[in-house]
Design a protein around this motif. Structure first.
Motif, PDB file in Angstrom:
ATOM      1  N   SER A 189       0.805  -1.233   0.000  1.00  0.00           N
ATOM      2  CA  SER A 189       0.000   0.000   0.000  1.00  0.00           C
ATOM      3  C   SER A 189       0.834   1.279   0.000  1.00  0.00           C
ATOM      4  O   SER A 189       0.252   2.371   0.009  1.00  0.00           O
ATOM      5  N   GLU A 190       2.146   1.200  -0.015  1.00  0.00           N
ATOM      6  CA  GLU A 190       2.954   2.413  -0.093  1.00  0.00           C
ATOM      7  C   GLU A 190       2.718   3.106  -1.436  1.00  0.00           C
ATOM      8  O   GLU A 190       2.829   2.496  -2.496  1.00  0.00           O
ATOM      9  N   SER A 191       2.408   4.431  -1.375  1.00  0.00           N
ATOM     10  CA  SER A 191       2.088   5.150  -2.614  1.00  0.00           C
ATOM     11  C   SER A 191       2.636   6.571  -2.643  1.00  0.00           C
ATOM     12  O   SER A 191       2.446   7.281  -3.628  1.00  0.00           O
ATOM     13  N   GLN A 192       3.260   7.034  -1.593  1.00  0.00           N
ATOM     14  CA  GLN A 192       3.757   8.418  -1.536  1.00  0.00           C
ATOM     15  C   GLN A 192       5.252   8.460  -1.810  1.00  0.00           C
ATOM     16  O   GLN A 192       6.035   7.935  -1.012  1.00  0.00           O
ATOM     17  N   TRP A 193       5.691   9.104  -2.914  1.00  0.00           N
ATOM     18  CA  TRP A 193       4.788   9.686  -3.919  1.00  0.00           C
ATOM     19  C   TRP A 193       5.157   9.086  -5.268  1.00  0.00           C
ATOM     20  O   TRP A 193       6.340   8.999  -5.598  1.00  0.00           O
ATOM     21  N   ILE A 194       4.163   8.640  -6.028  1.00  0.00           N
ATOM     22  CA  ILE A 194       4.408   8.132  -7.370  1.00  0.00           C
ATOM     23  C   ILE A 194       4.608   9.285  -8.332  1.00  0.00           C
ATOM     24  O   ILE A 194       5.528   9.278  -9.160  1.00  0.00           O
ATOM     25  N   THR A 195       3.770  10.300  -8.240  1.00  0.00           N
ATOM     26  CA  THR A 195       3.857  11.446  -9.142  1.00  0.00           C
ATOM     27  C   THR A 195       4.622  12.592  -8.483  1.00  0.00           C
ATOM     28  O   THR A 195       4.850  12.607  -7.277  1.00  0.00           O
ATOM     29  N   SER A 196       4.972  13.590  -9.295  1.00  0.00           N
ATOM     30  CA  SER A 196       5.823  14.695  -8.849  1.00  0.00           C
ATOM     31  C   SER A 196       5.026  15.759  -8.090  1.00  0.00           C
ATOM     32  O   SER A 196       3.791  15.807  -8.149  1.00  0.00           O
ATOM     33  N   ALA A 197       5.773  16.638  -7.401  1.00  0.00           N
ATOM     34  CA  ALA A 197       5.137  17.736  -6.668  1.00  0.00           C
ATOM     35  C   ALA A 197       4.323  18.647  -7.591  1.00  0.00           C
ATOM     36  O   ALA A 197       3.203  19.041  -7.236  1.00  0.00           O
ATOM     37  N   PRO A 198       4.832  19.025  -8.779  1.00  0.00           N
ATOM     38  CA  PRO A 198       3.998  19.840  -9.676  1.00  0.00           C
ATOM     39  C   PRO A 198       2.707  19.132 -10.095  1.00  0.00           C
ATOM     40  O   PRO A 198       1.663  19.781 -10.224  1.00  0.00           O
ATOM     41  N   ALA A 199       2.773  17.823 -10.278  1.00  0.00           N
ATOM     42  CA  ALA A 199       1.560  17.082 -10.637  1.00  0.00           C
ATOM     43  C   ALA A 199       0.566  17.102  -9.488  1.00  0.00           C
ATOM     44  O   ALA A 199      -0.643  17.285  -9.693  1.00  0.00           O
ATOM     45  N   ARG A 200       1.049  16.952  -8.273  1.00  0.00           N
ATOM     46  CA  ARG A 200       0.145  16.965  -7.113  1.00  0.00           C
ATOM     47  C   ARG A 200      -0.457  18.351  -6.907  1.00  0.00           C
ATOM     48  O   ARG A 200      -1.623  18.480  -6.503  1.00  0.00           O
ATOM     49  N   ALA A 201       0.321  19.399  -7.192  1.00  0.00           N
ATOM     50  CA  ALA A 201      -0.229  20.755  -7.093  1.00  0.00           C
ATOM     51  C   ALA A 201      -1.326  20.965  -8.127  1.00  0.00           C
ATOM     52  O   ALA A 201      -2.334  21.622  -7.862  1.00  0.00           O
ATOM     53  N   ARG A 202      -1.149  20.385  -9.326  1.00  0.00           N
ATOM     54  CA  ARG A 202      -2.183  20.516 -10.362  1.00  0.00           C
ATOM     55  C   ARG A 202      -3.469  19.819  -9.922  1.00  0.00           C
ATOM     56  O   ARG A 202      -4.561  20.274 -10.257  1.00  0.00           O
ATOM     57  N   VAL A 203      -3.346  18.723  -9.203  1.00  0.00           N
ATOM     58  CA  VAL A 203      -4.546  18.043  -8.699  1.00  0.00           C
ATOM     59  C   VAL A 203      -5.361  18.990  -7.830  1.00  0.00           C
ATOM     60  O   VAL A 203      -6.594  19.041  -7.921  1.00  0.00           O
ATOM     61  N   HIS A 204      -4.698  19.772  -6.989  1.00  0.00           N
ATOM     62  CA  HIS A 204      -5.417  20.731  -6.143  1.00  0.00           C
ATOM     63  C   HIS A 204      -6.091  21.803  -6.998  1.00  0.00           C
ATOM     64  O   HIS A 204      -7.218  22.231  -6.705  1.00  0.00           O
ATOM     65  N   ALA A 205      -5.415  22.241  -8.059  1.00  0.00           N
ATOM     66  CA  ALA A 205      -6.024  23.222  -8.961  1.00  0.00           C
ATOM     67  C   ALA A 205      -7.244  22.631  -9.652  1.00  0.00           C
ATOM     68  O   ALA A 205      -8.252  23.318  -9.853  1.00  0.00           O
ATOM     69  N   LEU A 206      -7.186  21.359 -10.003  1.00  0.00           N
ATOM     70  CA  LEU A 206      -8.333  20.700 -10.622  1.00  0.00           C
ATOM     71  C   LEU A 206      -9.483  20.566  -9.628  1.00  0.00           C
ATOM     72  O   LEU A 206     -10.648  20.786  -9.970  1.00  0.00           O
ATOM     73  N   ARG A 207      -9.165  20.193  -8.402  1.00  0.00           N
ATOM     74  CA  ARG A 207     -10.225  20.093  -7.390  1.00  0.00           C
ATOM     75  C   ARG A 207     -11.010  21.402  -7.294  1.00  0.00           C
ATOM     76  O   ARG A 207     -12.240  21.394  -7.150  1.00  0.00           O
ATOM     77  N   ALA A 208     -10.308  22.520  -7.367  1.00  0.00           N
ATOM     78  CA  ALA A 208     -10.953  23.819  -7.201  1.00  0.00           C
ATOM     79  C   ALA A 208     -11.901  24.144  -8.342  1.00  0.00           C
ATOM     80  O   ALA A 208     -12.778  25.004  -8.196  1.00  0.00           O
ATOM     81  N   ARG A 209     -11.760  23.485  -9.488  1.00  0.00           N
ATOM     82  CA  ARG A 209     -12.616  23.756 -10.639  1.00  0.00           C
ATOM     83  C   ARG A 209     -13.797  22.789 -10.729  1.00  0.00           C
ATOM     84  O   ARG A 209     -14.545  22.811 -11.707  1.00  0.00           O
ATOM     85  N   PHE A 210     -13.925  21.929  -9.724  1.00  0.00           N
ATOM     86  CA  PHE A 210     -15.061  21.004  -9.667  1.00  0.00           C
ATOM     87  C   PHE A 210     -15.908  21.322  -8.437  1.00  0.00           C
ATOM     88  O   PHE A 210     -15.420  21.870  -7.449  1.00  0.00           O
ATOM     89  N   ASP A 211     -17.178  20.962  -8.506  1.00  0.00           N
ATOM     90  CA  ASP A 211     -18.088  21.209  -7.389  1.00  0.00           C
ATOM     91  C   ASP A 211     -17.783  20.299  -6.207  1.00  0.00           C
ATOM     92  O   ASP A 211     -18.015  20.670  -5.053  1.00  0.00           O
ATOM     93  N   ALA A 212     -17.319  19.082  -6.514  1.00  0.00           N
ATOM     94  CA  ALA A 212     -17.140  18.087  -5.460  1.00  0.00           C
ATOM     95  C   ALA A 212     -15.973  17.169  -5.791  1.00  0.00           C
ATOM     96  O   ALA A 212     -15.650  16.934  -6.956  1.00  0.00           O
ATOM     97  N   VAL A 213     -15.358  16.638  -4.729  1.00  0.00           N
ATOM     98  CA  VAL A 213     -14.335  15.600  -4.830  1.00  0.00           C
ATOM     99  C   VAL A 213     -14.927  14.339  -4.229  1.00  0.00           C
ATOM    100  O   VAL A 213     -15.460  14.361  -3.107  1.00  0.00           O
ATOM    101  N   LEU A 214     -14.835  13.229  -4.958  1.00  0.00           N
ATOM    102  CA  LEU A 214     -15.503  11.977  -4.587  1.00  0.00           C
ATOM    103  C   LEU A 214     -14.475  10.860  -4.437  1.00  0.00           C
ATOM    104  O   LEU A 214     -13.601  10.699  -5.295  1.00  0.00           O
TER     105      LEU A 214
END
Length: 362
Positions: free
Chosen positions: A168-193
């Protein structure tokens, strides 16, 4: 229509995009008012859905709206709700022409706004950059026409499609810039599921943390039995709304605990061993959500895929291989024939911090 018309509509679409994630259950609309080639007013739907884009643009234009052209990304509303109709506002301001990207399928509008404008003597042109406007409004259009929100599934994986090691170890597969983009994407959606498995494994906050958004997305966790960790998720209800979708057999103690700390409980029927994800999707649409950003996990994502509920795939792929013993991004789909596999069309691709970000639409 002229190149100038297209240029002003493109600007209106750019303004409309500023409302994504902030305006549900309303659509994110943009409006630009032009008089004799000069922009005199502009606006977009404000957080919470009001004021509407047209009202903001008219207030900015003032007397300069008389005789002007208004470019709007969706048919101006024609019904009285919490605010007067935008069509009436355009007429009262003396606007001479309205260029609208598309008709609003909402039964309360559905051509009536355009008809009201024409009846008042305004010139009305419909359909400029309609494809772009429909893509921008995919969430609102989905809720109105299909009764459910547009659902994007995000998968952050290794090159071979794995999301964690066998332990179950998964931190981190993707890079810091990719993870920051995920937060930007969350902000453009009504909900995170997310599904209950992810919540139990990670106890994630699911908030936007790389910056301060105008409006935190609703956090939705799907867990048939409400058997969820009571640490970070439970302790952050004041930071962002928390909706818990559960089955009819969820225990009374769990229901009382989560309701008692301010979470909204949504009961849906079961389907097989888990929740009925189609009913879940309809329940979210009934509560006004238009765009939902799903972050897994693998079993829950597979259930959504099997039900045909995934409208968009957003992949973050890293240049690391984890092997067949690592955990796959998707659980079993039960496919017997290759033509039965869900297929998506590539919409965009970019490199980001050494990873590849690719988006696909159904």
């Amino acid at each position: 229509m002229s190149d100038a018309d297209r240029r002003f509509m493109a600007l209106a679409l750019g303004l409309a995009a500023r409302g994504l994630g902030n305006v549900w259950p309303n659509p994110a609309v943009g409006c630009v008012i032009v008089n004799e080639g000069r922009i005199v007013g502009r606006g977009w739907t404000q957080p919470g859905g009001r004021p509407h884009a047209e009202r903001r643009a008219l207030d900015m234009a003032g007397a300069a709206a008389r005789g002007a052209t208004a470019y709007v990304t969706l048919e101006p509303c024609s019904h009285h709700g919490k605010t007067p109709p935008c069509s009436e506002g355009l007429i009262a301001a003396g606007v001479a022409r309205v260029v609208s990207a598309q008709e609003d399928p909402d039964p309360r509008v559905s051509g009536r706004g355009h008809a009201m404008l024409r009846a008042a003597g305004l010139a009305v042109d419909v359909g400029l950059m309609e494809a772009e406007a429909r893509a921008l409004q995919a969430g609102f259009l989905s809720r109105i026409t299909r009764g459910r929100p547009w659902l994007a599934l995000k998968l952050a994986t290794s090159f071979d499609g794995r999301i964690a090691l066998a332990n179950s170890e998964s931190q981190w597969i993707t890079s810091a810039p990719a993870r920051a983009r995920v937060h930007a994407l969350r902000a453009r959606f009504d909900a995170v599921l997310v599904g209950g498995g992810t919540a139990r494994a990670d106890d994630p906050l699911l908030t936007v943390r790389s910056f301060t958004p105008l409006r935190q997305p609703v956090r939705v966790v799907a867990s048939a039995g409400l058997d969820l960790p009571r640490d970070r998720l439970a302790g952050s209800v004041s930071e962002a709304p928390l909706w818990l979708v559960h089955g009819p057999d969820a225990g009374a103690e769990a229901r009382a605990f989560w309701a008692g700390i301010g979470a909204e409980l949504i009961e849906v029927p079961l389907a097989g061993q888990g929740l009925n994800v189609a009913a879940l999707s309809v329940a979210l649409g009934a509560r006004g959500l238009t765009r939902v950003f799903c972050e897994g996990g693998g079993q829950f994502a597979a259930a959504l895929m099997r039900a045909g509920l995934v409208d968009e795939l957003i992949g973050f792929t890293a240049g690391v291989a984890l092997g067949a013993d690592a955990r796959p991004a998707l659980g079993p789909l039960g496919l017997a024939h290759l033509p039965d596999a869900p297929r998506f069309t590539l919409a965009s691709v970019e490199t980001l911090g050494g990873n590849v970000l690719h988006r696909w639409r159904r």
